[in-house]
Design a protein around this motif. Structure first.
Motif, PDB file in Angstrom:
ATOM      1  N   GLU A 124       0.825  -1.204   0.000  1.00  0.00           N
ATOM      2  CA  GLU A 124       0.000   0.000   0.000  1.00  0.00           C
ATOM      3  C   GLU A 124       0.866   1.264   0.000  1.00  0.00           C
ATOM      4  OE1 GLU A 124      -2.280  -3.411   1.536  1.00  0.00           O
ATOM      5  OE2 GLU A 124      -0.344  -2.587   2.107  1.00  0.00           O
ATOM      6  N   LEU A 131      -6.127 -11.929  -5.170  1.00  0.00           N
ATOM      7  CA  LEU A 131      -7.036 -10.817  -5.431  1.00  0.00           C
ATOM      8  C   LEU A 131      -6.796  -9.650  -4.485  1.00  0.00           C
ATOM      9  CD1 LEU A 131     -10.353 -12.709  -6.224  1.00  0.00           C
ATOM     10  CD2 LEU A 131      -8.928 -11.389  -7.815  1.00  0.00           C
ATOM     11  N   ASN A 132      -6.557  -9.946  -3.225  1.00  0.00           N
ATOM     12  CA  ASN A 132      -6.320  -8.894  -2.246  1.00  0.00           C
ATOM     13  C   ASN A 132      -5.102  -8.053  -2.647  1.00  0.00           C
ATOM     14  OD1 ASN A 132      -6.689  -7.469   0.236  1.00  0.00           O
ATOM     15  ND2 ASN A 132      -4.993  -8.664   1.089  1.00  0.00           N
ATOM     16  N   LYS A 133      -4.008  -8.721  -2.967  1.00  0.00           N
ATOM     17  CA  LYS A 133      -2.792  -7.982  -3.335  1.00  0.00           C
ATOM     18  C   LYS A 133      -2.927  -7.312  -4.691  1.00  0.00           C
ATOM     19  CE  LYS A 133       0.962  -9.814  -0.718  1.00  0.00           C
ATOM     20  NZ  LYS A 133       2.377 -10.076  -0.805  1.00  0.00           N
ATOM     21  N   SER A 134      -3.457  -8.015  -5.665  1.00  0.00           N
ATOM     22  CA  SER A 134      -3.544  -7.431  -7.004  1.00  0.00           C
ATOM     23  C   SER A 134      -4.479  -6.235  -7.032  1.00  0.00           C
ATOM     24  CB  SER A 134      -3.960  -8.472  -8.035  1.00  0.00           C
ATOM     25  OG  SER A 134      -5.275  -8.940  -7.786  1.00  0.00           O
ATOM     26  N   ARG A 135      -5.532  -6.266  -6.219  1.00  0.00           N
ATOM     27  CA  ARG A 135      -6.471  -5.139  -6.184  1.00  0.00           C
ATOM     28  C   ARG A 135      -5.917  -3.940  -5.419  1.00  0.00           C
ATOM     29  NH1 ARG A 135     -11.945  -8.698  -5.786  1.00  0.00           N
ATOM     30  NH2 ARG A 135     -12.173  -8.966  -8.041  1.00  0.00           N
ATOM     31  N   THR A 136      -4.845  -4.128  -4.718  1.00  0.00           N
ATOM     32  CA  THR A 136      -4.164  -2.992  -4.097  1.00  0.00           C
ATOM     33  C   THR A 136      -3.511  -2.146  -5.173  1.00  0.00           C
ATOM     34  OG1 THR A 136      -3.743  -4.274  -2.091  1.00  0.00           O
ATOM     35  CG2 THR A 136      -2.364  -2.325  -2.432  1.00  0.00           C
ATOM     36  N   ILE A 184      -4.380  -2.456  -8.763  1.00  0.00           N
ATOM     37  CA  ILE A 184      -5.426  -2.097  -9.732  1.00  0.00           C
ATOM     38  C   ILE A 184      -6.754  -2.568  -9.191  1.00  0.00           C
ATOM     39  CG2 ILE A 184      -6.302  -2.416 -12.067  1.00  0.00           C
ATOM     40  CD1 ILE A 184      -3.389  -2.888 -12.933  1.00  0.00           C
ATOM     41  N   LYS A 185      -7.653  -1.658  -8.975  1.00  0.00           N
ATOM     42  CA  LYS A 185      -8.948  -1.971  -8.357  1.00  0.00           C
ATOM     43  C   LYS A 185      -9.859  -2.739  -9.274  1.00  0.00           C
ATOM     44  CE  LYS A 185      -8.195   0.830  -4.698  1.00  0.00           C
ATOM     45  NZ  LYS A 185      -7.374   0.233  -3.775  1.00  0.00           N
TER      46      LYS A 185
END
Length: 124
Positions: A39, A116-121, A123-124
């Motif tokens: 983050e 998903l948690n890391k990748s969405r950090t 790119i949402k």
């Protein structure tokens, strides 16, 4: 002869004051802002890219060049963390891929959620 000696002394003195500043590779090094987490790396990357864009839009005076130099340290720190995190994201996706081939729903669910948690950090 006296003029030549005076000129040689003046040149030698000038070199004594300029060469150490050029030769000292650590003279203008900064640490930059750290990127301890994904983050933080994303936030620093975005903020410092905006700052760099602003500086590049103006005249690149010596002061602006110094600012660019300082900004790059934080950007390098952010990119290093992003690189590490992207490697982890890729490894997790590969686990999901292989687990889906071997019909391992628990692994798909667990690694898929982490992926998903890391990748969405990033790119949402």
């Amino acid at each position: 002869m006296t003029k030549l000696l005076t000129l040689t002394t003046a040149i030698g003195t000038a070199l004594l004051f300029t060469v150490p500043a050029v030769a000292d590779d650590d003279y203008h090094h900064f640490k930059g802002e750290p990127s301890h987490t994904l983050e933080q790396a994303v936030a620093n990357f975005s903020e410092y890219n905006n700052r760099l864009e602003h500086v590049l839009a103006g005249e690149l005076t010596p002061e602006a060049m110094n600012e660019v130099h300082q900004l790059t340290y934080t950007l390098e720190n952010a990119l290093e963390k992003l690189d590490d995190e992207l490697d982890d994201i890729a490894e997790r996706l590969e686990k999901v891929h292989k687990a889906s081939e071997h019909a391992a729903p628990n692994t798909v669910k667990q690694e898929g959620a982490a992926y998903l948690n890391k990748s969405r950090t990033i790119i949402k």
